[in-house]
Design a protein around this motif. Structure first.
Motif, PDB file in Angstrom:
ATOM      1  N   LYS A 142       1.270  -1.119   0.654  1.00  0.00           N
ATOM      2  CA  LYS A 142       0.066  -0.012  -0.103  1.00  0.00           C
ATOM      3  C   LYS A 142       1.221   1.005  -0.546  1.00  0.00           C
ATOM      4  O   LYS A 142       2.018   1.214   0.143  1.00  0.00           O
ATOM      5  N   GLU A 177       2.915   0.920   5.595  1.00  0.00           N
ATOM      6  CA  GLU A 177       1.654   0.940   5.452  1.00  0.00           C
ATOM      7  C   GLU A 177       1.032   0.943   6.661  1.00  0.00           C
ATOM      8  O   GLU A 177       1.576   0.740   7.923  1.00  0.00           O
ATOM      9  N   ALA A 235      -3.263  -0.646   7.842  1.00  0.00           N
ATOM     10  CA  ALA A 235      -4.070  -1.349   7.644  1.00  0.00           C
ATOM     11  C   ALA A 235      -4.638  -1.307   8.495  1.00  0.00           C
ATOM     12  O   ALA A 235      -4.922  -0.975   9.392  1.00  0.00           O
ATOM     13  N   ASP A 236      -5.998  -0.441   7.665  1.00  0.00           N
ATOM     14  CA  ASP A 236      -7.357  -0.003   8.214  1.00  0.00           C
ATOM     15  C   ASP A 236      -8.623  -0.885   7.862  1.00  0.00           C
ATOM     16  O   ASP A 236      -9.874   0.173   8.275  1.00  0.00           O
ATOM     17  N   THR A 237      -8.739  -2.164   7.403  1.00  0.00           N
ATOM     18  CA  THR A 237      -9.492  -2.133   7.428  1.00  0.00           C
ATOM     19  C   THR A 237      -9.247  -4.007   7.283  1.00  0.00           C
ATOM     20  O   THR A 237      -8.807  -3.772   8.221  1.00  0.00           O
ATOM     21  N   ARG A 295      -9.506  -6.980   6.488  1.00  0.00           N
ATOM     22  CA  ARG A 295      -9.225  -7.870   5.412  1.00  0.00           C
ATOM     23  C   ARG A 295      -7.663  -7.784   5.177  1.00  0.00           C
ATOM     24  O   ARG A 295      -6.544  -8.455   5.288  1.00  0.00           O
ATOM     25  N   GLU A 296      -7.149  -5.953   5.408  1.00  0.00           N
ATOM     26  CA  GLU A 296      -5.936  -5.375   5.670  1.00  0.00           C
ATOM     27  C   GLU A 296      -5.387  -5.908   6.894  1.00  0.00           C
ATOM     28  O   GLU A 296      -3.463  -6.453   6.987  1.00  0.00           O
ATOM     29  N   ARG A 297      -6.123  -6.145   7.396  1.00  0.00           N
ATOM     30  CA  ARG A 297      -5.254  -6.438   9.080  1.00  0.00           C
ATOM     31  C   ARG A 297      -5.168  -7.476   9.622  1.00  0.00           C
ATOM     32  O   ARG A 297      -4.746  -8.061  10.175  1.00  0.00           O
ATOM     33  N   LEU A 325      -4.527 -10.012   7.003  1.00  0.00           N
ATOM     34  CA  LEU A 325      -3.269  -9.707   5.740  1.00  0.00           C
ATOM     35  C   LEU A 325      -2.729  -9.704   6.750  1.00  0.00           C
ATOM     36  O   LEU A 325      -0.830 -10.475   6.639  1.00  0.00           O
ATOM     37  N   MET A 346       4.406  -1.239   9.082  1.00  0.00           N
ATOM     38  CA  MET A 346       3.534  -1.630   8.973  1.00  0.00           C
ATOM     39  C   MET A 346       2.365  -1.223  10.430  1.00  0.00           C
ATOM     40  O   MET A 346       2.445  -1.527  11.445  1.00  0.00           O
TER      41      MET A 346
END
Length: 168
Positions: A40, A59, A61-63, A65-67, A69, A83
């Motif tokens: 990202k 990066e 991770a604020d969704t 799915r992102e959190r 992964l 991250m």
């Protein structure tokens, strides 16, 4: 009949075993590590310790799915990269593990005011042992394993990033 080289045959067997295991286990929702996930856009973050200010590009991770992964499948992490996991609202039950994470990481749990609550140093790759934060947090910063010690990061130090200034 043409025979396949042994390495290709073994790789196929390993891939088949991974797929079969993933189907058999309901908790195996994480992808098999094939390639490096897309990065990202990077955002600046500052960590303040007794040794000084240290700048990182992270990066976010604020969704969900992102959190989920996170740093899975990454094969490297530069010393000035990381991250930041933004939970949007403070959480009291956060615990991280290293499922499908191939590199050692420092896991820094951060309170909503930007103060470091706790640090898991050099979390072992692929270790699925949950590592709890030890109290309410708003974010988690993951850095390359050993980096927190290099910069002298301790609980009580500060992380400067917009989410820690803008949330009540």
């Amino acid at each position: 009949m043409r025979s396949l080289p042994l390495c290709l045959l073994l790789a196929g067997l390993c891939l088949a075993a991974t797929v079969q295991t993933a189907r058999a286990s309901p908790q195996a929702s994480a992808p098999a590590c094939i390639g490096n996930p897309e990065l990202k856009p990077l955002k600046p973050l500052v960590v303040r310790t007794a040794k000084g200010e240290f700048r990182f590009l992270v990066e976010v991770a604020d969704t969900d799915r992102e959190r989920e992964l996170g740093m899975m499948c990454r094969r490297s992490l530069a010393p000035d990269r990381g991250m930041l996991f933004d939970f949007v609202r403070e959480r009291g039950d956060a615990a991280f593990w290293m499922r499908n994470t191939l590199i050692p990481l420092d896991i820094i749990y951060i309170r909503k005011d930007g103060v470091v609550r706790s640090i898991i140093r050099n979390a072992r790759p692929l270790d699925e042992t949950p590592r709890p934060a030890g109290g309410p947090i708003l974010g988690v910063l993951e850095l390359a394993g050993g980096r927190a010690a290099q910069i002298g990061l301790q609980p009580g130090d500060r992380v400067d990033f917009p989410i820690f200034r803008s949330r009540p």
